[in-house]
Scaffold this motif. Structure first.
Motif, PDB file in Angstrom:
ATOM      1  N   ASP A 161       0.833  -1.192   0.000  1.00  0.00           N
ATOM      2  CA  ASP A 161       0.000   0.000   0.000  1.00  0.00           C
ATOM      3  C   ASP A 161       0.879   1.257   0.000  1.00  0.00           C
ATOM      4  O   ASP A 161       1.918   1.299   0.656  1.00  0.00           O
ATOM      5  CB  ASP A 161      -0.885  -0.012   1.249  1.00  0.00           C
ATOM      6  CG  ASP A 161      -1.824   1.161   1.316  1.00  0.00           C
ATOM      7  OD1 ASP A 161      -2.947   1.045   0.823  1.00  0.00           O
ATOM      8  OD2 ASP A 161      -1.409   2.201   1.873  1.00  0.00           O
ATOM      9  N   ASP A 162       0.456   2.278  -0.727  1.00  0.00           N
ATOM     10  CA  ASP A 162       1.253   3.504  -0.853  1.00  0.00           C
ATOM     11  C   ASP A 162       1.540   4.154   0.495  1.00  0.00           C
ATOM     12  O   ASP A 162       2.652   4.645   0.741  1.00  0.00           O
ATOM     13  CB  ASP A 162       0.537   4.516  -1.755  1.00  0.00           C
ATOM     14  CG  ASP A 162       0.510   4.082  -3.214  1.00  0.00           C
ATOM     15  OD1 ASP A 162       1.311   3.199  -3.577  1.00  0.00           O
ATOM     16  OD2 ASP A 162      -0.311   4.626  -3.981  1.00  0.00           O
ATOM     17  N   ASN A 163       0.544   4.169   1.385  1.00  0.00           N
ATOM     18  CA  ASN A 163       0.744   4.822   2.674  1.00  0.00           C
ATOM     19  C   ASN A 163       1.694   4.038   3.578  1.00  0.00           C
ATOM     20  O   ASN A 163       2.497   4.624   4.308  1.00  0.00           O
ATOM     21  CB  ASN A 163      -0.597   5.035   3.376  1.00  0.00           C
ATOM     22  CG  ASN A 163      -1.405   6.136   2.722  1.00  0.00           C
ATOM     23  OD1 ASN A 163      -0.863   7.139   2.281  1.00  0.00           O
ATOM     24  ND2 ASN A 163      -2.710   5.949   2.648  1.00  0.00           N
ATOM     25  N   GLN A 165       4.098   2.168   2.463  1.00  0.00           N
ATOM     26  CA  GLN A 165       5.416   2.384   1.865  1.00  0.00           C
ATOM     27  C   GLN A 165       5.960   3.760   2.241  1.00  0.00           C
ATOM     28  O   GLN A 165       7.155   3.906   2.530  1.00  0.00           O
ATOM     29  CB  GLN A 165       5.332   2.243   0.344  1.00  0.00           C
ATOM     30  CG  GLN A 165       6.691   2.288  -0.339  1.00  0.00           C
ATOM     31  CD  GLN A 165       6.631   1.825  -1.790  1.00  0.00           C
ATOM     32  OE1 GLN A 165       5.564   1.550  -2.323  1.00  0.00           O
ATOM     33  NE2 GLN A 165       7.777   1.739  -2.437  1.00  0.00           N
ATOM     34  N   ALA A 166       5.086   4.771   2.283  1.00  0.00           N
ATOM     35  CA  ALA A 166       5.529   6.117   2.663  1.00  0.00           C
ATOM     36  C   ALA A 166       6.032   6.142   4.098  1.00  0.00           C
ATOM     37  O   ALA A 166       7.064   6.757   4.401  1.00  0.00           O
ATOM     38  CB  ALA A 166       4.377   7.109   2.480  1.00  0.00           C
ATOM     39  N   ARG A 259      -4.704   4.245   5.357  1.00  0.00           N
ATOM     40  CA  ARG A 259      -4.303   3.092   4.542  1.00  0.00           C
ATOM     41  C   ARG A 259      -5.187   1.879   4.785  1.00  0.00           C
ATOM     42  O   ARG A 259      -5.097   0.896   4.068  1.00  0.00           O
ATOM     43  CB  ARG A 259      -2.849   2.741   4.811  1.00  0.00           C
ATOM     44  CG  ARG A 259      -2.628   1.661   5.864  1.00  0.00           C
ATOM     45  CD  ARG A 259      -1.190   1.231   5.903  1.00  0.00           C
ATOM     46  NE  ARG A 259      -0.953   0.180   6.862  1.00  0.00           N
ATOM     47  CZ  ARG A 259      -1.144  -1.111   6.645  1.00  0.00           C
ATOM     48  NH1 ARG A 259      -1.634  -1.527   5.502  1.00  0.00           N
ATOM     49  NH2 ARG A 259      -0.867  -2.008   7.568  1.00  0.00           N
TER      50      ARG A 259
END
Length: 389
Positions: A161-163, A165-166, A259
């Motif tokens: 998930d992008d969040n 990973q951030a 997320r």
């Protein structure tokens, strides 16, 4: 089969490179350490286990109902979309949601493994290095078993998930040695414990229940480690330095809260993204999940000394401020107890099965012996009759 062939979406590059900052620190003092951390280190050594042996991988899993969750947990339940879906479509939806959840667990565990290794490298105290080394092994085991569950039992994987990973990127890029503790031990591990716990307590499927319970037993130690180390260190920091950490926590908590929607699963079923987000946000299951999510994070943040006014306002906005008074020690004791009870139950069942097999073997042996005696007696009678003739 290669994992790339199982992804629901193209994950892009085969790996992810995060430029790391900070220094590797050595300590030449080998005979000092905090008793609490050394005790946790000894427990970490004693509690090592093999995912190949402790998990009963022979247990069957229906990939279209891998967790046995009630239909009410789906954000589509009770909507016209649900009414139009066939049983096959509903099974595919359950499969995709389970794959998405366990994929994030898998990626998070790899991130935890990397962060634990960074702590070994960067933390100045040898007692903390010792414990982090055991945690690195724990996280490797967790990534191994989540990966195996997705490959062998579900056959589907979602990209990170992008969040998530951030948050991992922010944690790893920070040069301050305490940030992997704060990002991983407090935020991501706290999130993991809440997510694992909710699924562990709801699922009626024995294999995922084993996996979640045993992983939680390890994770409870990891959070305890982060609390000990950060509580000691943050007592020494200035108000400005604490404020910087609180800003990191605020941003991380919002990222994690957002997320959890998993709307990508709904868009895979043809829903417009805005509609998928709306239905996810209106889900009662998601509301309860978010509340439980912060049950592990908020009291830990308060315990380590990050409790400034702006952080408290953020928790008021999220509706979780009152969770600061929850007992982490009680929650972790419960995690330990559930895993031990599950072990005891499994061993009792295996022992009963072994005794049953022994009893059957004895009975079969006695029967064969009885048959042999009968045959011998019949043969003797026949011989006697022959002699009389």
């Amino acid at each position: 089969m290669a994992t790339r062939n199982l992804y629901a979406h193209d994950p892009g590059d085969p790996g992810w490179t995060v430029p790391a900052a900070g220094a590797a620190r050595f300590s030449w003092e080998y005979d000092e350490g905090r008793d609490r951390l050394l005790s946790l280190y000894r427990k970490g050594k004693d509690k090592q286990w093999d995912a190949e042996k402790r998990i009963d991988w022979s247990l069957p899993v229906d990939p279209y109902d891998p967790l046995g969750l009630p239909d009410e947990t789906s954000p589509l339940h009770g909507t016209p979309y649900w009414d139009r879906m066939s049983d096959k479509d509903k099974g595919e939806l359950r499969r995709n949601y389970a794959a998405w959840q366990f994929s994030q667990f898998l990626h998070g565990e790899q991130g935890a493994m990397v962060c634990a290794a960074r702590i070994v490298e960067s933390v100045p105290d040898l007692d903390a290095k010792f414990y982090s080394a055991t945690q690195t092994m724990d996280e490797a085991r967790h990534a191994e078993l989540y990966g195996r569950f997705l490959h062998e039992k579900i056959g589907l994987v979602y990209p990170i998930d992008d969040n998530l990973q951030a948050l991992l990127g922010d944690t790893l890029r920070d040069s301050r040695w305490d940030m992997p503790y704060l990002g991983m031990q407090v935020l991501i591990e706290g999130l993991a414990l809440a997510a694992f716990g909710m699924l562990r307590d709801i699922t009626d499927k024995p294999l995922p229940k084993q996996i979640l319970a045993y992983v939680m037993q390890d994770e409870a130690r990891h959070v305890a480690f982060g609390r000990m180390a950060l509580r000691d260190y943050y007592r020494q920091l200035s108000r400005a330095e604490l404020r910087e950490r609180e800003e990191f926590v605020i941003e991380g908590c919002y990222l994690m809260r957002d997320r959890l929607r998993g709307e990508v699963v709904l868009t895979d079923f043809g829903l417009p993204r805005d509609e998928a987000v709306r239905l996810s946000e209106e889900s009662e299951y998601l509301r309860v999940f978010r509340q439980l999510l912060f049950s592990r994070i908020v009291p830990c943040v308060k315990d380590i000394g990050l409790w400034g006014e702006r952080l408290q306002r953020a928790y008021v906005d999220m509706g979780v401020l009152e969770l600061g008074d929850a007992s982490l020690d009680l929650l972790m004791a419960q995690d330990e107890e559930i895993a031990e009870k599950l072990d005891a139950q499994r061993f009792a069942e295996e022992e009963a099965a072994r005794k049953g097999e022994v009893a059957e073997a004895i009975a079969a042996g006695a029967g064969e012996a009885g048959t042999g005696v009968g045959e011998a007696a019949a043969g003797a009678e026949g011989a006697a009759e022959t002699r009389e003739v």
